[in-house]
Design an enzyme around this catalytic site. Structure first.
Site, PDB file in Angstrom:
ATOM      1  CG  HIS A 131      45.767  -4.078  50.888  1.00  0.00           C
ATOM      2  ND1 HIS A 131      44.923  -4.736  51.841  1.00  0.00           N
ATOM      3  CD2 HIS A 131      46.819  -4.799  50.769  1.00  0.00           C
ATOM      4  CE1 HIS A 131      45.364  -5.869  52.161  1.00  0.00           C
ATOM      5  NE2 HIS A 131      46.255  -6.036  51.666  1.00  0.00           N
ATOM      6  CD  GLU A 162      45.153  -7.255  47.527  1.00  0.00           C
ATOM      7  OE1 GLU A 162      45.728  -7.545  48.659  1.00  0.00           O
ATOM      8  OE2 GLU A 162      44.438  -6.408  47.324  1.00  0.00           O
ATOM      9  N   GLY A 205      47.537 -15.657  48.650  1.00  0.00           N
ATOM     10  CA  GLY A 205      47.584 -17.124  48.756  1.00  0.00           C
ATOM     11  C   GLY A 205      49.206 -17.774  48.669  1.00  0.00           C
ATOM     12  CB  ALA A 219      49.423 -10.139  55.483  1.00  0.00           C
TER      13      ALA A 219
END
Length: 215
Positions: free
Chosen positions: A91, A139, A176, A197
């Site tokens: 992540h 991401e 996004g 998130a």
């Protein structure tokens, strides 16, 4: 389509609050979507019990170590024993070297755990998808944690990501995604899932947020 809710380490998802959020996700009509909750490690065991098969539970991370003399580490075997269905890897807030990514992918595959490897650019999307994880989540740094909507700002990002994966694994929009419009655009452009998130964390009424998202 998969909708992954990453609870991160927000104080509003500590302890029983994480368990309650998992329960909430399990009671929302999904209308064809598959909800996945990613609570903090401390709440994983109780969250799996709370999910009761109504929603999947993934770990936010795992350590690339074998069971044994590794004090303070969380192994994939421990996660499997708890009952989680998968794990996020690399992540943006917890990036790891390629060697560790390979270790986790190979071991998770043997254990039957789903893996979502996060990538920050198209080069990484191509590289990680060639390792055949369950999914790669793109991401783009400019979309992480903010209120910029992928559907209105840069929908091409999703199309480019899907093309980069080339069908070798599932492709997820990893940043996004803040609304149902983002979800619809992501699906239309070929994404098999999304990671959410900040938008979930910021929602004052999380039940209403999920209901509108999945309406």
């Amino acid at each position: 389509m998969f909708v992954i809710l990453n609870f991160k380490a927000y104080s509003s998802f500590e302890g029983v609050k994480a368990v309650n959020a998992v329960k909430l996700a399990g009671f929302i009509p999904t209308r064809g979507y598959s909800l996945v909750s990613c609570p903090p490690t401390s709440g994983l065991s109780e969250s799996v019990k709370a999910a009761s098969g109504k929603t999947l539970v993934f770990a936010q991370s795992a350590d690339a170590v074998e069971p044994g003399k590794n004090t303070g580490k969380t192994t994939l075997e421990q996660l499997k024993a708890i009952g989680v269905s998968g794990v996020l890897i690399n992540h943006s807030e917890n990036r790891i070297p390629l060697k560790q990514i390979l270790f986790l992918l190979n071991r998770a595959r043997k254990l039957g755990l789903k893996t979502v490897v996060c990538a920050r650019n198209l080069r990484e999307v191509r590289k990680f998808s060639s390792l055949h994880p369950w999914a790669v989540a793109f991401e783009p740094p400019q979309l992480i944690g903010g209120r910029i909507s992928v559907s209105s700002a840069q929908p091409r990002i999703i199309a480019d990501g899907v093309k980069a994966v080339g069908g070798k694994c599932l492709f997820f929009a990893g940043a996004g995604v803040n609304s149902r419009a983002d979800l619809i655009v992501s699906k239309k452009l070929g994404a098999s899932g999304v990671l959410i998130a900040s938008a979930f964390y910021r929602a004052s009424d999380k039940r209403r947020f999920l209901q509108k998202l999945l309406a």
